[in-house]
Design a protein around this motif. Structure first.
Motif, mmCIF file in Angstrom:
data_model
loop_
_atom_site.group_PDB
_atom_site.id
_atom_site.type_symbol
_atom_site.label_atom_id
_atom_site.label_comp_id
_atom_site.label_asym_id
_atom_site.label_seq_id
_atom_site.Cartn_x
_atom_site.Cartn_y
_atom_site.Cartn_z
ATOM 1 N N LEU A 75 54.657 28.713 67.875
ATOM 2 C CA LEU A 75 55.761 27.770 67.973
ATOM 3 C C LEU A 75 56.550 27.939 69.265
ATOM 4 C CD1 LEU A 75 57.537 25.557 66.734
ATOM 5 C CD2 LEU A 75 58.885 27.374 65.645
ATOM 6 N N GLY A 76 56.880 29.179 69.630
ATOM 7 C CA GLY A 76 57.660 29.394 70.843
ATOM 8 C C GLY A 76 56.945 28.870 72.074
ATOM 9 N N ALA A 77 55.644 29.148 72.187
ATOM 10 C CA ALA A 77 54.864 28.651 73.324
ATOM 11 C C ALA A 77 54.746 27.130 73.281
ATOM 12 C CB ALA A 77 53.485 29.302 73.321
ATOM 13 N N GLN A 78 54.597 26.569 72.078
ATOM 14 C CA GLN A 78 54.579 25.115 71.919
ATOM 15 C C GLN A 78 55.851 24.482 72.470
ATOM 16 O OE1 GLN A 78 53.626 24.792 67.555
ATOM 17 N NE2 GLN A 78 52.890 22.790 68.210
ATOM 18 N N LEU A 79 56.975 25.037 72.070
ATOM 19 C CA LEU A 79 58.253 24.488 72.498
ATOM 20 C C LEU A 79 58.429 24.605 74.006
ATOM 21 C CD1 LEU A 79 60.538 25.859 69.646
ATOM 22 C CD2 LEU A 79 59.846 23.485 69.995
ATOM 23 N N ALA A 80 57.976 25.731 74.592
ATOM 24 C CA ALA A 80 58.110 25.922 76.033
ATOM 25 C C ALA A 80 57.276 24.892 76.795
ATOM 26 C CB ALA A 80 57.691 27.340 76.418
ATOM 27 N N GLY A 81 56.017 24.710 76.384
ATOM 28 C CA GLY A 81 55.171 23.722 77.047
ATOM 29 C C GLY A 81 55.677 22.304 76.850
ATOM 30 N N THR A 82 56.205 22.027 75.666
ATOM 31 C CA THR A 82 56.740 20.699 75.385
ATOM 32 C C THR A 82 57.979 20.414 76.224
ATOM 33 O OG1 THR A 82 55.867 20.698 73.129
ATOM 34 C CG2 THR A 82 57.744 19.248 73.580
ATOM 35 N N THR A 83 58.842 21.415 76.364
ATOM 36 C CA THR A 83 60.036 21.224 77.183
ATOM 37 C C THR A 83 59.659 20.866 78.608
ATOM 38 O OG1 THR A 83 61.270 22.792 75.828
ATOM 39 C CG2 THR A 83 62.189 22.262 77.987
ATOM 40 N N TRP A 84 58.702 21.574 79.179
ATOM 41 C CA TRP A 84 58.296 21.268 80.552
ATOM 42 C C TRP A 84 57.660 19.884 80.635
ATOM 43 C CZ3 TRP A 84 59.312 21.539 85.247
ATOM 44 C CH2 TRP A 84 58.391 21.192 86.234
ATOM 45 N N PHE A 85 56.903 19.485 79.614
ATOM 46 C CA PHE A 85 56.255 18.175 79.650
ATOM 47 C C PHE A 85 57.282 17.048 79.652
ATOM 48 C CE2 PHE A 85 54.023 14.496 77.856
ATOM 49 C CZ PHE A 85 52.897 14.468 78.677
ATOM 50 N N LEU A 107 47.870 19.274 81.832
ATOM 51 C CA LEU A 107 47.324 20.579 82.188
ATOM 52 C C LEU A 107 48.437 21.595 82.367
ATOM 53 C CD1 LEU A 107 45.043 22.482 83.060
ATOM 54 C CD2 LEU A 107 45.315 21.600 85.390
ATOM 55 N N GLN A 108 49.493 21.211 83.043
ATOM 56 C CA GLN A 108 50.594 22.145 83.254
ATOM 57 C C GLN A 108 51.242 22.538 81.931
ATOM 58 O OE1 GLN A 108 53.369 20.893 86.266
ATOM 59 N NE2 GLN A 108 52.009 21.573 87.886
ATOM 60 N N ALA A 109 51.378 21.606 81.011
ATOM 61 C CA ALA A 109 51.968 21.935 79.709
ATOM 62 C C ALA A 109 51.113 22.954 78.975
ATOM 63 C CB ALA A 109 52.125 20.667 78.872
ATOM 64 N N VAL A 110 49.791 22.782 79.032
ATOM 65 C CA VAL A 110 48.883 23.741 78.388
ATOM 66 C C VAL A 110 48.985 25.104 79.055
ATOM 67 C CG1 VAL A 110 46.465 24.303 77.979
ATOM 68 C CG2 VAL A 110 47.289 21.978 77.567
ATOM 69 N N LEU A 111 49.019 25.137 80.387
ATOM 70 C CA LEU A 111 49.101 26.416 81.098
ATOM 71 C C LEU A 111 50.430 27.119 80.829
ATOM 72 C CD1 LEU A 111 47.497 25.502 84.551
ATOM 73 C CD2 LEU A 111 46.474 26.777 82.658
ATOM 74 N N VAL A 112 51.519 26.358 80.756
ATOM 75 C CA VAL A 112 52.819 26.957 80.433
ATOM 76 C C VAL A 112 52.774 27.569 79.040
ATOM 77 C CG1 VAL A 112 55.225 26.430 79.887
ATOM 78 C CG2 VAL A 112 54.209 25.558 81.989
ATOM 79 N N ALA A 113 52.253 26.832 78.072
ATOM 80 C CA ALA A 113 52.181 27.353 76.706
ATOM 81 C C ALA A 113 51.301 28.597 76.635
ATOM 82 C CB ALA A 113 51.654 26.270 75.764
ATOM 83 N N ALA A 114 50.155 28.547 77.306
ATOM 84 C CA ALA A 114 49.254 29.707 77.293
ATOM 85 C C ALA A 114 49.891 30.898 77.989
ATOM 86 C CB ALA A 114 47.926 29.338 77.962
ATOM 87 N N GLY A 115 50.563 30.652 79.121
ATOM 88 C CA GLY A 115 51.206 31.744 79.850
ATOM 89 C C GLY A 115 52.355 32.352 79.075
ATOM 90 N N VAL A 116 53.185 31.527 78.463
ATOM 91 C CA VAL A 116 54.312 32.034 77.677
ATOM 92 C C VAL A 116 53.802 32.823 76.475
ATOM 93 C CG1 VAL A 116 56.217 31.331 76.163
ATOM 94 C CG2 VAL A 116 55.949 30.281 78.414
ATOM 95 N N ALA A 117 52.765 32.309 75.813
ATOM 96 C CA ALA A 117 52.202 33.022 74.672
ATOM 97 C C ALA A 117 51.668 34.384 75.086
ATOM 98 C CB ALA A 117 51.093 32.184 74.041
#
Length: 519
Positions: free
Chosen positions: A100-110, A333-343
């Motif tokens: 969830l935390g990584a989801q929210l981070a990637g979503t915020t950037w998107f 792509l950036q949203a996925v990379l942000v979520a993966a990186g934060v996770a």
């Protein structure tokens, strides 16, 4: 249950943070974003059958049909809020394979990024609708890529949503093919062509066929932002050609530092994807579209001669003039990379409180470093009302028996009316009145004139400069003239107005009939 509620609520929270002042009574009029009480469905230009290049096909037709049951002010609010909510909800769905935390981070950037901020202020609402559809398209096409058979509406509806304008239609088609992969993209590619046929057919029915003035390449070239040059602007989803719509926070050192942190997190996400795990397949599917996005966005800045040749010679080449639009292809792509990186980074923190703190910072940091997207882009976007005189002018035009089209004067593409608090907006007369309206399509940016493509507008421009403008306008098939009396240049029209027959005269706008004997 609480985690699910938070995930569902977060897109709404961000959308309302941005759109709250736009929900007041009235219309948000900013640059290319012009909604009117009712867009007349019988006007040929609404369907791309007028003389102007059909850039608003089929978006104008969709609005005109919707206006039959929904007033313009309500439709605009639904579009703006709905686009941001749908973008956030789609990103949450696309990033569902992460915590969830990584989801929210990637979503915020998107949702909370320079691309959304700049396209919102410049008024490219069809592009924002398409942007909102992208993560939903990714989810469905990933299933196709993996050999599944998602229900048809799960990929047809997002594809159709991307096809509201030519550029957004190209974005949707490229992303769909990229994610599905060459082996499985046949059916999706065919549907992409079908949903884009309205603007394709309308475009090639015009003599210019999408060709443009090569002078526009330099004008629309991607601009540097955040102190990181043009490449840095592109990699942070910014760089729009019109620097007046760039958030002020992008000039601060905090924007530069944030970009460096953002790219570090993405690099961690890329390494994680390379090693396997939930991000690997989405990254592989999205990289081709991201590479295309960067190539289109940067070609005008680094090899302008190539793009100048394309827009001048190749049919449809004008679609590539504003290359920064295509950075939407980079965002998933950036949203996925942000979520993966934060996770990955949060997973290395053992202490529960520290891990939660890392996730909270990752979620809120994009908002903290670009707070001027909130509250209607820091007050740039607020609802206003059209003056009552505009309704009276509309009634006068509807009741007129004069044959011919309408021309809006002073002849210029944009206005900055006092009733819109001096905000720049595309001349609303082009959509407000119930008759095909000829408006200027030349664009002047920093002293550079980018020639228009509408032969009718060019003929009107020449008529206005002739020795007998009234007679020449009548010869060009102009039967009515509307004059914005508060616009720059209106004082120079006294001589022409004296030759016309007044139908309605107010303090801010006037309507005239071109006499039939003006020959």
């Amino acid at each position: 249950m609480g985690r699910r509620l938070l995930g569902n609520a977060w897109p709404w929270v961000m959308a309302l943070l941005v759109c709250a002042p736009m929900l007041a009574s009235g219309y948000v009029l900013s640059y290319d974003m012009v909604f009117v009480p009712r867009l007349d469905i019988t006007r040929p230009d609404v369907w791309g059958l007028g003389s102007a290049t059909p850039r608003a096909v089929p978006s104008d037709a969709v609005v005109a049909v919707a206006n039959l049951v929904v007033p313009g002010w309500l439709l605009q609010k639904v579009v703006l809020v709905g686009s941001l909510v749908a973008a956030g909800a789609g990103a949450m769905r696309m990033l569902g394979r992460f915590g969830l935390g990584a989801q929210l981070a990637g979503t915020t950037w998107f949702v909370w990024n320079p691309y959304v901020a700049e396209r919102l202020v410049i008024g490219h609402w069809p592009l924002l609708v398409a942007y909102a559809a992208l993560p939903w398209l990714v989810v469905a096409c990933l299933e196709v890529r993996e050999g599944g058979t998602p229900r048809w509406w799960r990929w047809v509806v997002p594809l159709a949503a991307t096809a509201l304008s030519p550029a957004s239609g190209v974005i949707g088609a490229v992303l769909a093919v990229s994610v599905c992969g060459w082996r499985r993209c046949g059916r999706v590619a065919l549907v992409a062509v079908v949903v884009n046929l309205p603007w394709i057919v309308a475009g090639f029915a015009h003599a210019g066929a999408g060709r443009s003035d090569p002078a526009g390449v330099a004008v629309f070239a991607l601009q540097p932002e955040a102190g990181l040059g043009r490449l840095g602007a592109a990699l942070s989803l910014g760089g729009i050609w019109n620097v007046d719509v760039v958030p002020d926070s992008r000039d601060l050192v905090t924007a530069t530092l944030f970009c460096l942190v953002l790219w570090t997190v993405m690099a961690v996400g890329a390494v994680t994807a390379w090693r396997g795990g939930p991000a690997r397949e989405p990254v592989r599917a999205l990289v081709p579209a991201a590479v295309i996005a960067l190539a289109i966005a940067l070609v005008g800045a680094y090899v302008p001669a190539v793009l100048e040749w394309v827009v001048e010679v190749v049919p449809g080449g004008g679609l590539l003039r504003d290359g920064a639009r295509y950075l939407a292809l980079l965002a998933p792509l950036q949203a996925v990379l942000v979520a993966a990186g934060v996770a990955a980074l949060a997973g290395r923190v053992r202490d529960g409180f520290a891990r939660t703190s890392v996730l909270v910072v990752a979620v809120l940091l994009p908002i903290a470093v670009m707070p001027d997207l909130a509250w209607g882009a820091a007050g740039r976007l607020e609802a206003v009302s059209y003056p009552a005189e505009w309704d009276e002018a509309r009634a006068a035009i509807a009741d007129s028996d004069a044959e011919g089209d309408l021309v809006s004067l002073p002849f210029g593409a944009f206005r900055a009316p006092a009733w819109n608090d001096g905000r720049v907006v595309l001349d609303p007369a082009g959509r407000y009145f119930p008759r095909e309206t000829v408006v200027d399509d030349e664009l002047v940016v920093s002293g550079t004139v980018v020639g228009g493509e509408d032969a009718r507008a060019a003929a009107v421009r020449e008529a206005l400069a002739s020795d007998d403008p009234a007679a020449t306008l009548r010869a060009e098939g102009i039967g009515l003239v509307v004059v914005a009396l508060d616009a720059f240049g209106a004082d120079d029209l006294d001589e022409l107005q004296a030759e016309l027959e007044p139908l309605f005269t107010g303090e801010e706008i006037a309507v005239y009939e071109v006499p039939s004997d003006a020959r």
